[in-house]
Design a protein around this motif. Structure first.
Motif, PDB file in Angstrom:
ATOM      1  N   ILE A 133       0.801  -1.032  -0.106  1.00  0.00           N
ATOM      2  CA  ILE A 133      -0.036  -0.018   0.022  1.00  0.00           C
ATOM      3  C   ILE A 133       1.065   1.347   0.011  1.00  0.00           C
ATOM      4  N   GLY A 134       1.887   1.146   0.704  1.00  0.00           N
ATOM      5  CA  GLY A 134       2.841   2.195   0.556  1.00  0.00           C
ATOM      6  C   GLY A 134       3.374   2.598  -0.678  1.00  0.00           C
ATOM      7  N   VAL A 135       3.827   1.512  -1.500  1.00  0.00           N
ATOM      8  CA  VAL A 135       4.378   1.774  -2.850  1.00  0.00           C
ATOM      9  C   VAL A 135       3.210   2.311  -3.656  1.00  0.00           C
ATOM     10  N   ARG A 136       1.888   1.994  -3.244  1.00  0.00           N
ATOM     11  CA  ARG A 136       0.756   2.564  -4.372  1.00  0.00           C
ATOM     12  C   ARG A 136       0.809   3.934  -3.704  1.00  0.00           C
ATOM     13  N   LEU A 137       0.606   4.411  -2.557  1.00  0.00           N
ATOM     14  CA  LEU A 137       0.430   5.710  -2.275  1.00  0.00           C
ATOM     15  C   LEU A 137       1.952   6.569  -2.688  1.00  0.00           C
ATOM     16  N   ALA A 138       3.136   5.743  -2.811  1.00  0.00           N
ATOM     17  CA  ALA A 138       3.933   6.789  -3.141  1.00  0.00           C
ATOM     18  C   ALA A 138       4.001   6.950  -4.705  1.00  0.00           C
ATOM     19  N   LEU A 139       3.388   5.952  -5.345  1.00  0.00           N
ATOM     20  CA  LEU A 139       3.066   6.196  -6.859  1.00  0.00           C
ATOM     21  C   LEU A 139       2.008   7.268  -7.114  1.00  0.00           C
ATOM     22  N   GLY A 140       1.079   7.520  -6.136  1.00  0.00           N
ATOM     23  CA  GLY A 140       0.087   8.584  -6.282  1.00  0.00           C
ATOM     24  C   GLY A 140      -1.139   7.962  -6.490  1.00  0.00           C
ATOM     25  N   ALA A 141      -1.272   6.799  -5.700  1.00  0.00           N
ATOM     26  CA  ALA A 141      -2.687   6.238  -5.696  1.00  0.00           C
ATOM     27  C   ALA A 141      -3.371   7.052  -4.471  1.00  0.00           C
ATOM     28  N   ARG A 142      -4.760   7.577  -4.777  1.00  0.00           N
ATOM     29  CA  ARG A 142      -5.516   8.604  -3.937  1.00  0.00           C
ATOM     30  C   ARG A 142      -5.802   7.650  -2.549  1.00  0.00           C
ATOM     31  N   PRO A 143      -5.833   8.362  -1.136  1.00  0.00           N
ATOM     32  CA  PRO A 143      -6.047   7.535  -0.280  1.00  0.00           C
ATOM     33  C   PRO A 143      -7.476   7.117  -0.409  1.00  0.00           C
ATOM     34  N   LEU A 144      -8.386   7.666  -0.941  1.00  0.00           N
ATOM     35  CA  LEU A 144      -9.737   7.144  -0.981  1.00  0.00           C
ATOM     36  C   LEU A 144      -9.849   5.880  -1.836  1.00  0.00           C
ATOM     37  N   SER A 145      -9.128   5.831  -2.871  1.00  0.00           N
ATOM     38  CA  SER A 145      -8.994   4.683  -3.478  1.00  0.00           C
ATOM     39  C   SER A 145      -8.550   3.415  -2.833  1.00  0.00           C
ATOM     40  N   VAL A 146      -7.582   3.696  -2.164  1.00  0.00           N
ATOM     41  CA  VAL A 146      -7.040   2.917  -1.203  1.00  0.00           C
ATOM     42  C   VAL A 146      -7.888   2.244  -0.007  1.00  0.00           C
ATOM     43  N   CYS A 147      -8.489   3.272   0.454  1.00  0.00           N
ATOM     44  CA  CYS A 147      -9.615   2.899   1.482  1.00  0.00           C
ATOM     45  C   CYS A 147     -10.861   2.196   0.657  1.00  0.00           C
ATOM     46  N   LEU A 148     -11.143   2.343  -0.324  1.00  0.00           N
ATOM     47  CA  LEU A 148     -12.203   1.763  -0.841  1.00  0.00           C
ATOM     48  C   LEU A 148     -11.730   0.284  -1.132  1.00  0.00           C
ATOM     49  N   MET A 149     -10.394   0.098  -1.671  1.00  0.00           N
ATOM     50  CA  MET A 149      -9.847  -1.131  -2.032  1.00  0.00           C
ATOM     51  C   MET A 149      -9.913  -2.090  -0.890  1.00  0.00           C
ATOM     52  N   VAL A 150      -9.448  -1.596   0.357  1.00  0.00           N
ATOM     53  CA  VAL A 150      -9.568  -2.321   1.497  1.00  0.00           C
ATOM     54  C   VAL A 150     -11.147  -2.617   1.866  1.00  0.00           C
ATOM     55  N   VAL A 151     -11.858  -1.700   1.662  1.00  0.00           N
ATOM     56  CA  VAL A 151     -13.469  -2.202   2.425  1.00  0.00           C
ATOM     57  C   VAL A 151     -13.906  -2.946   1.546  1.00  0.00           C
TER      58      VAL A 151
END
Lengths: 887, 109
Positions: A794-812
């Motif tokens: 997830i850190g890599v994704r965020l570093a590469l520019g993923a939006r926090p919201l989309s990360v949140c949705l992915m986990v939910v």
């Protein structure tokens, strides 16, 4: 302990101490034991001796086998395997003690599951499984009949039928008949209203019990004009006669008649329920007429005869009824819908409660599974964190079995903790259930924790230990240690296989929670519907009281006394209305029913069974209850005192028999012709669940209805419960020797009739709340765990520019998929299994779509919440930290 | 060397074995420990301590005589080895040094 150690100590030492060291150890233990026996006495010495042995075994890891030191490849004996196991257990106990939080949560979860199972099992075992406490009780059967055409709640049997079965039924060794009635007991203490079983003398030979004192009845006690006799229960003997052994031969008065006490039953003898106080012989003539229905009959099967054979024979004997009783033609029987039933007495006693108990048992079974799944999840997570340790041990040459034993030992320690906690919870739970369970639960007095319950909980503990312990072995022990070393290291995500198992566990948990929630949802809806049922009268502000005059007064005298009492009661401040009847609505006892005729339709009797329940009422009865007079007039005292031939009927009666035109019709009940002068609203007679039955009301004093007991209903403006004392005083002003029994508010009566449903609903509700909670915690745990494992990614994704919201949705979404799968499986399971509950429901289909939908939505909503917390955490991961930790 | 380290119970047990002389076996050691060291010790703990001492070669052991109060079972008799005695003396010397330091510190106050 003189020359030898006690057997068990020798066995323990033999098992745990290597043979090369046993001689010295045994010698030391014995020497210590003897020195102490002289000093402390045998009991303390023995206790201390065991302490020595336990300490030696506990430290026996240091007691190296001397031969083993010399030859390293000594063969492993049973003793050393046990030693290894013991070492593992000790290690497990220590490592669990180091993580008290984890241990407490896991053990408590297991204790909850095991405890609830043991508690329900204890009750189930006592009520349903254990035989009745009579010798050879499986041969005692209940013989009864069904006649739906009669509109009578319980048809049971009749004196004539019992007399005929005695002569004609070859499969039955003895047939006894009995019914329950109340007596006023006087002589040797204050007057008391007692519940008596009026039984044919052979009741005691059917039950095969002998009295503790004196004798039971002879046939000669049951002939006309015989000296009146009675047999006491142990309970009455203790409470009224103080357990006086000289009670046999004494004379008491039952309803004013001198009666000789001939025997006392032993303690623990209960028939048919614990409220019985004494037995009175019942006369049953050989050539009895058909007689009144409502008499119970039990019988003992002839030895070697199966219950099926008895069923067949009794069913065949029904065809001979017209031959025995000419007034009952085959057409009448067909109109009644007449049939017979033979069941084991135990099944009959517990018939009402058995479905409820089995459903509850299944429920707590599911709770245990859910609890187990939660602990399994915790356990898997922990096993995972021990990957490196396991890998290392494998690399150093530990065998797979040895590694598996480590996990097994830990799960065993957990399960034993859980089992002990469970026993404690079960003990508390059983007491609560007995104290707060439905009061009419049969055989409740027999409920106690016994060895079967202990064995059951031990079995559950062992089972959960085995399942828990093998789970990590399945996922980890199978893989090679190089893979473990690589995978167990930092910087990689956990293996997919282990995720899969954990998700599967969650799916199961959610599914089981769905089943339980659907069950309790259906019960809840039933209760709501039951509470919404209109009983036909106003429940609030009503008090009921039994007045038992007993026999021995003339009709006129009795009526006068009742009238004076009701007048006195009406004068009590706060009382707004008073009336009385021979039976109360909702909790009807002593309902009487009979055939009747209608003058205008003489032919009606041939094809329709004209049968109705009836009760006697006084002026003010309908008004007090708040029952509407639909047509005609209300009863008054003049009807009673002038002996007018009038009657009232309810709407159901008018609809069913008289096409709604009842006023002015004449009906004949028990030889008397009565004119219908009023139609009243329908009342629920016995419980809220049933439809209104046809009902006729006669004026008090009518010869068809006995006068020994009346139930007064009193409406007051104040608190009805506070009124009881003033009522007692009002009765005393008329005659202080008349007992005023069971003063209860009508609300109590109504809720007592709902007790069993409420009981089932609250337990199911409690169980499903636990299930929901455990399920949510499990889901939360798994999603959190996945998040923590995927933190670097997830850190890599965020570093590469993923939006926090989309990360949140992915986990939910990940949590949601699991929850939806669970809901689908659970709904299917509930759909398939809920019809088992159908008989417990009221006015709700077992496949009620609204309930299913609500439960599904609830679970999905709750799951989203459970997944959202870790999802937020994931979205807030600092890429720098995550990556640094990963590398 | 790590193996020569003496735990507290080990030290007491070793002292007791020396003090008991030719009568040092499990029960005797336990009794003496309870009497002189004023602490209840489980038999198992005594065994464990003796076993560790033997593994560190501070003790040797062998079967002794059987007495009637033992139901005819032989005792395991323990005796301190020279290494064991040296270890005890080392411990004592260490303690004395430390006590001197303590007393010196208290005296200078």
């Amino acid at each position: 302990m003189n020359s030898q150690l006690p057997f068990l100590i020798r066995v323990a030492l033999r098992l745990f101490i290597p043979s090369s060291r046993r001689e010295e150890v045994e010698g030391d233990v014995l020497e210590l034991a003897r020195a102490r026996a002289a000093l402390l006495g045998p009991w303390h010495a023995r206790r201390r001796c065991w302490r020595d042995v336990v300490s030696v075994i506990w430290h026996r890891g240091h007691l190296r086998d001397r031969r083993a030191l010399r030859s390293p490849r000594a063969h492993a004996s049973a003793g050393t395997t046990l030693l290894n196991a013991l070492a593992e257990l000790r290690y497990a106990a220590r490592s669990l003690a180091k993580r008290p939080g984890y241990t407490a949560v896991a053990a408590f979860t297991l204790a909850l599951g095991i405890g609830s199972n043991v508690a329900i099992f204890t009750i189930l075992n006592a009520v349903l499984l254990r035989p009745l406490p009579f010798p050879d009780s499986e041969r005692i059967v209940d013989v009864r009949h069904h006649a739906p055409g009669l509109n009578m709640p319980e048809v049971q049997s009749s004196p004539g039928l019992i007399a005929q079965y005695r002569v004609n039924a070859r499969t039955l060794a003895t047939v006894a008949g009995y019914h329950i009635r109340q007596f006023n007991l006087t002589g040797g203490g204050a007057p008391e209203r007692v519940r008596a079983v009026v039984a044919t003398p052979d009741l005691f030979s059917v039950l095969a019990v002998t009295p503790a004192l004196g004798r039971v009845f002879y046939e000669s006690d049951a002939i006309p004009h015989a000296r009146r006799t009675t047999v006491l229960t142990h309970q009455l003997w203790q409470s009224r006669f103080g357990g006086d052994p000289g009670v046999v031969g004494r004379t008491v008065e039952l309803d004013g008649q001198a009666t000789e006490v001939v025997g006392v039953m032993p303690r623990g003898f209960v028939f048919p329920d614990p409220d019985t106080r004494l037995f009175v012989p019942l006369l049953l003539e050989r050539q009895a007429a058909f007689g009144a229905l409502g008499m119970s009959s039990i019988a003992r099967l002839r030895s070697g005869v199966t219950i099926e054979a008895a069923r067949r024979e009794i069913a065949q004997l029904q065809q001979r009824i017209p031959e025995w009783f000419p007034d009952i033609t085959p057409e009448v029987m067909a109109g009644f819908g007449w049939s017979s039933a033979v069941e084991r007495l135990r099944d009959r006693v517990v018939a009402n409660i058995s479905t409820t108990l089995w459903v509850l048992f299944a429920t707590v079974g599911l709770v245990l599974l859910i609890a187990g799944a939660n602990v399994a999840n915790l356990f898997l997570v922990r096993a995972e964190s021990r990957q490196r340790e396991v890998a290392l041990r494998c690399a150093l040459g530990a065998s797979r079995t040895r590694v598996a034993t480590t996990f097994l030992a830990e799960s065993l320690v957990l399960a034993v903790l859980g089992g002990l906690g469970g026993l404690l919870l079960a003990e508390i739970g059983t007491r609560l259930l007995v104290a707060y369970g439905p009061p009419r639960l049969p055989r409740l007095h027999e409920v106690r924790m016994d060895t079967t319950a202990f064995a059951f909980s031990a079995g559950l503990s062992l089972l959960s230990a085995m399942v828990l312990g093998t789970l990590p072995t399945l996922t980890t022990a199978r893989r090679s240690f190089t893979a473990l070393l690589r995978d167990g290291g930092r910087g990689s995500t956990a293996g997919r296989a282990r995720h899969r198992i954990r998700q599967l566990l969650i799916v199961t948990q959610v599914a089981m929670a769905v089943v339980l929630l659907v069950g309790s949802g259906l019960m809840l809806r039933s209760v709501v519907r039951l509470n919404a049922v209109d009983p036909g009268f106003q429940v609030d502000g009503l008090l009921t009281a039994g007045i038992s005059l007993g026999t021995g007064n003339s009709r006129e005298q009795a009526v006068a006394i009742y009238r004076r009492m009701l007048d006195e009661m009406a004068g009590v401040p706060g009382v707004t209305a008073v009336g009385a009847a021979t039976t109360l609505p909702v909790a009807a006892t002593g309902l009487t029913g009979s055939n009747f005729a209608i003058r205008s339709r003489p032919a009606a009797g041939a094809d329709v069974a004209l049968f109705s329940m009836y009760t006697a009422v006084t002026e003010g009865y309908f008004e007090t209850l708040g029952v509407p007079i639909v047509e005609g007039r209300a009863p008054d005292w003049a009807d009673t005192e002038h002996g007018r031939s009038v009657a009232w009927v309810n709407r159901a009666f008018a609809r069913q028999f008289l096409d709604n035109r009842a006023i002015g019709e004449w009906i004949q009940i028990q030889e008397t012709w009565l004119e219908i002068v009023g139609v009243v609203g329908d009342l629920k007679t016995s419980g809220l669940r049933e439809e209104a039955r046809p009902m006729a009301y006669l004026p008090l004093g009518n010869r068809a209805v006995g006068l020994d007991v009346m139930h007064a209903v009193i409406r007051s403006s104040g608190d009805p419960a506070a009124l009881a004392r003033s009522l007692r005083a009002a009765v005393d002003r008329v005659n202080p020797s008349i007992p005023l029994t069971s003063t209860r508010t009508m609300e109590d009566l109504v809720s007592a009739s709902l007790a069993q449903t409420m009981f089932a609903m609250s337990l199911l509700g409690l169980a499903s709340c636990i299930a929901l909670l455990l399920g949510v915690v499990g889901l939360y745990g798994v999603v959190s765990y996945i998040v923590s494992q995927r933190a670097p990614e997830i850190g890599v994704r965020l570093a590469l520019g993923a939006r926090p919201l989309s990360v949140c949705l992915m986990v939910v979404r990940q949590g949601l998929v699991v929850a939806i799968a669970g809901v689908i499986v659970g709904t299917a399971a509930a759909w398939a299994s809920m019809r088992l509950m159908a008989s417990m429901l009221f006015d709700v289909s077992a496949r009620d779509p609204a309930t299913y939908a609500a439960v599904g939505v609830l679970l999905i909503a709750v799951s989203v919440c459970a997944a959202y917390v870790p999802a937020r955490r994931a979205a807030r991961i600092d890429p720098l930290v995550a990556l640094r930790e990963a590398c | 060397m790590k193996a020569e380290h003496l735990g507290e119970l080990e030290e007491l047990a070793l002292l007791v074995v020396v003090a008991l002389g030719t009568d040092a076996y499990g029960v005797a050691v336990q009794r003496r420990l309870e009497r002189d060291a004023r602490r209840p010790v489980a038999l198992g703990a005594v065994y464990a301590a003796l076993e560790r001492l033997e593994r560190k070669r501070f003790l040797t052991s062998g079967f002794g005589e059987a007495t009637p109060e033992r139901g005819g079972r032989r005792k395991r008799m323990f005796a301190a080895t020279p290494t064991g005695l040296r270890a005890l003396r080392d411990v004592r010397r260490t303690r004395e040094r430390l006590w001197q330091a303590v007393e010196a510190a208290e005296g200078s106050k």
